[in-house]
Design a protein around this motif. Structure first.
Motif, PDB file in Angstrom:
ATOM      1  N   HIS A 154      12.352 -52.008 -46.455  1.00  0.00           N
ATOM      2  CA  HIS A 154      12.161 -53.456 -46.373  1.00  0.00           C
ATOM      3  C   HIS A 154      11.706 -53.863 -44.968  1.00  0.00           C
ATOM      4  O   HIS A 154      10.747 -54.620 -44.806  1.00  0.00           O
ATOM      5  N   LEU A 155      12.389 -53.338 -43.939  1.00  0.00           N
ATOM      6  CA  LEU A 155      12.021 -53.674 -42.562  1.00  0.00           C
ATOM      7  C   LEU A 155      10.617 -53.175 -42.236  1.00  0.00           C
ATOM      8  O   LEU A 155       9.832 -53.875 -41.582  1.00  0.00           O
ATOM      9  N   ALA A 156      10.292 -51.957 -42.677  1.00  0.00           N
ATOM     10  CA  ALA A 156       8.960 -51.410 -42.405  1.00  0.00           C
ATOM     11  C   ALA A 156       7.876 -52.239 -43.087  1.00  0.00           C
ATOM     12  O   ALA A 156       6.791 -52.458 -42.526  1.00  0.00           O
ATOM     13  N   THR A 157       8.159 -52.717 -44.294  1.00  0.00           N
ATOM     14  CA  THR A 157       7.193 -53.542 -45.021  1.00  0.00           C
ATOM     15  C   THR A 157       6.940 -54.865 -44.309  1.00  0.00           C
ATOM     16  O   THR A 157       5.808 -55.352 -44.253  1.00  0.00           O
ATOM     17  N   ILE A 158       8.006 -55.455 -43.747  1.00  0.00           N
ATOM     18  CA  ILE A 158       7.843 -56.713 -43.016  1.00  0.00           C
ATOM     19  C   ILE A 158       6.872 -56.517 -41.858  1.00  0.00           C
ATOM     20  O   ILE A 158       5.919 -57.286 -41.685  1.00  0.00           O
ATOM     21  N   GLU A 159       7.109 -55.483 -41.056  1.00  0.00           N
ATOM     22  CA  GLU A 159       6.269 -55.258 -39.880  1.00  0.00           C
ATOM     23  C   GLU A 159       4.833 -54.953 -40.282  1.00  0.00           C
ATOM     24  O   GLU A 159       3.883 -55.506 -39.701  1.00  0.00           O
ATOM     25  N   SER A 160       4.655 -54.101 -41.288  1.00  0.00           N
ATOM     26  CA  SER A 160       3.286 -53.743 -41.688  1.00  0.00           C
ATOM     27  C   SER A 160       2.554 -54.942 -42.283  1.00  0.00           C
ATOM     28  O   SER A 160       1.358 -55.140 -42.035  1.00  0.00           O
ATOM     29  N   SER A 161       3.265 -55.783 -43.037  1.00  0.00           N
ATOM     30  CA  SER A 161       2.632 -56.971 -43.625  1.00  0.00           C
ATOM     31  C   SER A 161       2.176 -57.932 -42.543  1.00  0.00           C
ATOM     32  O   SER A 161       1.068 -58.484 -42.610  1.00  0.00           O
ATOM     33  N   LEU A 162       3.012 -58.130 -41.553  1.00  0.00           N
ATOM     34  CA  LEU A 162       2.654 -59.045 -40.470  1.00  0.00           C
ATOM     35  C   LEU A 162       1.486 -58.503 -39.651  1.00  0.00           C
ATOM     36  O   LEU A 162       0.607 -59.252 -39.225  1.00  0.00           O
ATOM     37  N   GLU A 221      10.274 -51.198 -28.283  1.00  0.00           N
ATOM     38  CA  GLU A 221      10.901 -49.882 -28.499  1.00  0.00           C
ATOM     39  C   GLU A 221      11.427 -49.730 -29.915  1.00  0.00           C
ATOM     40  O   GLU A 221      12.036 -48.710 -30.229  1.00  0.00           O
ATOM     41  N   CYS A 222      11.232 -50.740 -30.734  1.00  0.00           N
ATOM     42  CA  CYS A 222      11.761 -50.698 -32.101  1.00  0.00           C
ATOM     43  C   CYS A 222      10.580 -50.832 -33.067  1.00  0.00           C
ATOM     44  O   CYS A 222       9.727 -49.966 -33.103  1.00  0.00           O
ATOM     45  N   HIS A 223      10.504 -51.929 -33.826  1.00  0.00           N
ATOM     46  CA  HIS A 223       9.424 -52.065 -34.798  1.00  0.00           C
ATOM     47  C   HIS A 223       8.088 -52.381 -34.137  1.00  0.00           C
ATOM     48  O   HIS A 223       7.042 -52.265 -34.791  1.00  0.00           O
ATOM     49  N   GLY A 224       8.113 -52.754 -32.877  1.00  0.00           N
ATOM     50  CA  GLY A 224       6.867 -53.005 -32.173  1.00  0.00           C
ATOM     51  C   GLY A 224       6.222 -51.759 -31.621  1.00  0.00           C
ATOM     52  O   GLY A 224       5.107 -51.809 -31.093  1.00  0.00           O
TER      53      GLY A 224
END
Length: 375
Positions: free
Chosen positions: A290-298, A370-373
């Motif tokens: 779910h978290l990975a999808t949020i970042e990739s979608s944005l 250092e995280c999803h960025g």
């Protein structure tokens, strides 16, 4: 318990310090002065200092014990919750409810605190407990007004026979009646006798002030509250009047710039959501995905040139209330983007990407870079 001075034209910190100094000079008036000072500190977002004032009033060593300690505890709980001390706030709220105060003010504060944090069932129980304590049991003859008079449709309860309605309630209980009606609208519950009494009291007050009465069902219409982002009756009256006079330009008048937002579920909320609505598992196979999808979608939206991106954080009670207001089932995946858009319209979105050096949006506490960025 807010100051009577306009928020936009006051140095709240300076005013709070002035009130504290005055309380030192007039200890017999310290309770009123320090409560006003705490309200100013809350408006200035100095909530830790406000809690210190509440603690000083409740201290066994206080020179003048508070006349209404339950009210002070209720204010302290509402303030604590606003700056992250949820567990302590809940414990104090449970204590306030356990004492069953005979004063309406503590009930209003704790019930509205629960409502503000999307604890709608608990808010409803608190409003109901308060009215039972202060007004007595609901009359059985008018507890339910019929299956056709549900909260899913706008209606006026003026047809309820006056002989069956309770006597006019004391003025301090009016916010309890209105708050309970508002929460029941959000929950999609049927009208009962107290809902009818709330609407009658509201219409009487409106007529006494020379205003054309707008039924509470209109003011508390969940769709309108969600769209407007305010539960202030005056804001809602103004919105209704505007829509009535400008019906032809409804969409344009109601529109406002808000981010294109992606819905984020914290781990505990997602677990609760999937336990209640397993059909959504296909949308959220795991929290990490779910978290990975949020970042990739944005990132995809950003690459395509979409401006003003953001993230909104969902809660299960809030989502269920939204589904009830839409007359839809919470397990419908098509409802999720509508919920995200509505939260964004209410100003709940956090801009994406976070600023340089800021924490990641996912809530780990690590820097975004250092995280999803991280690329």
């Amino acid at each position: 318990m807010r100051p009577d001075t306009p928020a936009d034209h006051v140095d709240h910190i300076a005013e709070a310090e002035r009130l504290e100094r005055t309380a030192g000079l007039y200890p017999e008036d310290a309770e009123h002065l320090l409560l006003q000072a705490a309200a100013h500190l809350e408006l200035a977002d100095a909530r830790d200092r406000a809690t210190t004032l509440y603690d000083s009033l409740l201290s066994p060593s206080a020179s003048h014990p508070p006349e209404n300690p339950t009210l002070v505890r209720a204010l302290k709980a509402a303030n604590l919750w606003e700056y992250g001390h949820e567990a302590e706030a809940r414990a104090i709220i449970d204590g306030v409810r356990g004492t069953a105060p005979a004063d309406a003010a503590p009930w209003v504060i704790v019930a509205e605190a629960l409502e503000a944090h999307d604890e709608l069932d608990q808010a409803h129980e608190t409003f109901t407990q308060a009215l039972t304590r202060l007004l007595g049991a609901m009359p059985e003859a008018t507890q339910t007004l019929g299956a056709t008079q549900t909260l899913g449709a706008t209606q006026t309860l003026g047809a309820t026979p006056e002989a069956e309605a309770p006597a006019d309630p004391p003025y301090p209980t009016h916010p309890l009646l209105f708050g309970r009606h508002r929460v029941r609208r959000l929950l999609g519950a049927e009208h009962d006798a107290w809902d009818g009494l709330a609407d009658r009291v509201h219409r009487t007050r409106a007529a006494a002030s020379g205003r054309a009465p707008v039924p509470l069902d209109e003011l508390h219409d969940p769709k309108r509250v969600w769209a407007l982002g305010s539960e202030n009756p005056e804001d809602l009256r103004a919105e209704i009047a505007r829509l009535q006079s400008e019906l032809g330009s409804y969409r344009e008048a109601l529109s406002r710039p808000f981010p294109v937002a992606v819905l984020h579920w914290p781990s505990t909320e997602l677990t609760e959501l999937l336990a209640a609505y397993p059909d959504l598992t296909s949308e959220y196979p795991s929290h990490e995905a779910h978290l990975a999808t949020i970042e990739s979608s944005l990132r995809e939206l950003s690459t395509s040139g979409t401006p003003n991106l953001g993230i909104v954080t969902g809660t299960v009670p809030s989502y269920e209330a939204f589904a009830a207001s839409e007359g839809a089932s919470p397990d419908d995946p098509l409802l999720l983007p509508q919920y995200a858009t509505t939260l964004a319209a209410r100003g709940r979105a956090e801009g994406w990407p976070p600023e340089a050096g800021a924490a990641c949006w996912c809530g780990t506490g690590r820097a975004y870079a250092e995280c999803h960025g991280a690329r």
